[in-house]
Design a protein around this motif. Sequence first.
Motif, PDB file in Angstrom:
ATOM      1  N   TYR A 202      41.548 -16.920 -32.453  1.00  0.00           N
ATOM      2  CA  TYR A 202      40.105 -17.111 -32.329  1.00  0.00           C
ATOM      3  C   TYR A 202      39.594 -18.540 -32.502  1.00  0.00           C
ATOM      4  O   TYR A 202      38.410 -18.796 -32.296  1.00  0.00           O
TER       5      TYR A 202
ATOM      6  N   TYR B 148      37.760 -23.846 -30.077  1.00  0.00           N
ATOM      7  CA  TYR B 148      36.644 -24.295 -29.248  1.00  0.00           C
ATOM      8  C   TYR B 148      36.236 -25.702 -29.661  1.00  0.00           C
ATOM      9  O   TYR B 148      36.028 -25.976 -30.838  1.00  0.00           O
TER      10      TYR B 148
ATOM     11  N   ASN C 194      35.549 -18.480 -32.804  1.00  0.00           N
ATOM     12  CA  ASN C 194      34.591 -17.600 -32.150  1.00  0.00           C
ATOM     13  C   ASN C 194      34.057 -16.629 -33.209  1.00  0.00           C
ATOM     14  O   ASN C 194      34.798 -15.775 -33.698  1.00  0.00           O
TER      15      ASN C 194
ATOM     16  N   SER D 128      34.441 -12.680 -32.484  1.00  0.00           N
ATOM     17  CA  SER D 128      35.782 -12.119 -32.656  1.00  0.00           C
ATOM     18  C   SER D 128      36.214 -12.105 -34.112  1.00  0.00           C
ATOM     19  O   SER D 128      36.827 -11.139 -34.577  1.00  0.00           O
TER      20      SER D 128
ATOM     21  N   ASN E  21      42.067  -8.391 -29.290  1.00  0.00           N
ATOM     22  CA  ASN E  21      41.291  -9.202 -28.360  1.00  0.00           C
ATOM     23  C   ASN E  21      39.917  -8.567 -28.197  1.00  0.00           C
ATOM     24  O   ASN E  21      39.771  -7.549 -27.529  1.00  0.00           O
TER      25      ASN E  21
ATOM     26  N   TRP F  33      37.190 -10.511 -27.189  1.00  0.00           N
ATOM     27  CA  TRP F  33      36.402 -11.387 -26.335  1.00  0.00           C
ATOM     28  C   TRP F  33      35.705 -10.637 -25.207  1.00  0.00           C
ATOM     29  O   TRP F  33      34.537 -10.847 -24.929  1.00  0.00           O
TER      30      TRP F  33
ATOM     31  N   TYR G  39      35.252 -19.713 -21.543  1.00  0.00           N
ATOM     32  CA  TYR G  39      36.629 -19.375 -21.165  1.00  0.00           C
ATOM     33  C   TYR G  39      37.525 -20.610 -21.174  1.00  0.00           C
ATOM     34  O   TYR G  39      38.744 -20.496 -21.202  1.00  0.00           O
TER      35      TYR G  39
ATOM     36  N   TYR H 163      42.341 -23.240 -22.048  1.00  0.00           N
ATOM     37  CA  TYR H 163      41.922 -22.051 -22.788  1.00  0.00           C
ATOM     38  C   TYR H 163      41.803 -22.419 -24.265  1.00  0.00           C
ATOM     39  O   TYR H 163      42.659 -23.113 -24.808  1.00  0.00           O
TER      40      TYR H 163
ATOM     41  N   GLU I 231      43.469 -15.363 -27.524  1.00  0.00           N
ATOM     42  CA  GLU I 231      42.610 -14.231 -27.177  1.00  0.00           C
ATOM     43  C   GLU I 231      41.982 -14.416 -25.798  1.00  0.00           C
ATOM     44  O   GLU I 231      42.019 -13.522 -24.954  1.00  0.00           O
ATOM     45  N   VAL I 232      41.426 -15.577 -25.544  1.00  0.00           N
ATOM     46  CA  VAL I 232      40.757 -15.828 -24.271  1.00  0.00           C
ATOM     47  C   VAL I 232      41.771 -15.936 -23.139  1.00  0.00           C
ATOM     48  O   VAL I 232      41.570 -15.367 -22.063  1.00  0.00           O
TER      49      VAL I 232
ATOM     50  N   PHE J  41      41.500 -13.223 -20.277  1.00  0.00           N
ATOM     51  CA  PHE J  41      41.096 -13.718 -18.972  1.00  0.00           C
ATOM     52  C   PHE J  41      42.165 -13.397 -17.931  1.00  0.00           C
ATOM     53  O   PHE J  41      41.868 -12.893 -16.850  1.00  0.00           O
TER      54      PHE J  41
END
Length: 190
Positions: free
Chosen positions: A48, A51, A62, A65, A77, A79, A131, A148, A152-153, A157
């Motif tokens: 998670y 970012y 995130n 999550s 997951n 997301w 994403y 990414y 998870e993403v 995705f």
Amino acid sequence: ITMVPHYSTIVGFTQEELEKNFKDGIQGIAESNQISYQEALSKLKVLYDGYHFSRNSEGVYNPFSVLHAMNTKQLDNFWFETGTPTYLVELLKKNDYALEEIDNTIVGMETLSGIDAADTDPIPVIYQGGYLTIKEFNPRFQSYTLGYPNKEVEEGFTKFLLPHYTSSRGARSTFEIQNFVREVEIGDID
């Protein structure tokens, strides 16, 4: 404002905030999954965290999550519970965008700040949708490398998009991914 360094951690939990404010939740995940507190913290990070919303910014988790993981005491997951990216799928297909090019995409700053060119370039929409995130900044060329943010993403995705790019649907595509990985691991290249 997230690209302004002062605000780059406003939409997520920093490592310090996670460890300071969610000790009980992390411990609950550890106990439920029969792992140590440190292992739970490491798994939360892989799933998670990651970012980055400005150059050289601190990574954030995130919150959606993380809170779901603590509520369910599972490392799943979450997301795609926020909504399915059907619009993104159509945009990628319309632009005939190669999925393998999404991770490690290099873009200029102007690409990240607007979605006006969405008809010709789906990357701004994918970035602004969370994403993709900033992985690196190149000051010489004033460019960003996007990727990414976390496992998870990336997994979500890819699993969501795979059926739209192949003839597979639903559970069958998940089986095909697992089967492919298993075959590569045992050396069955054919």
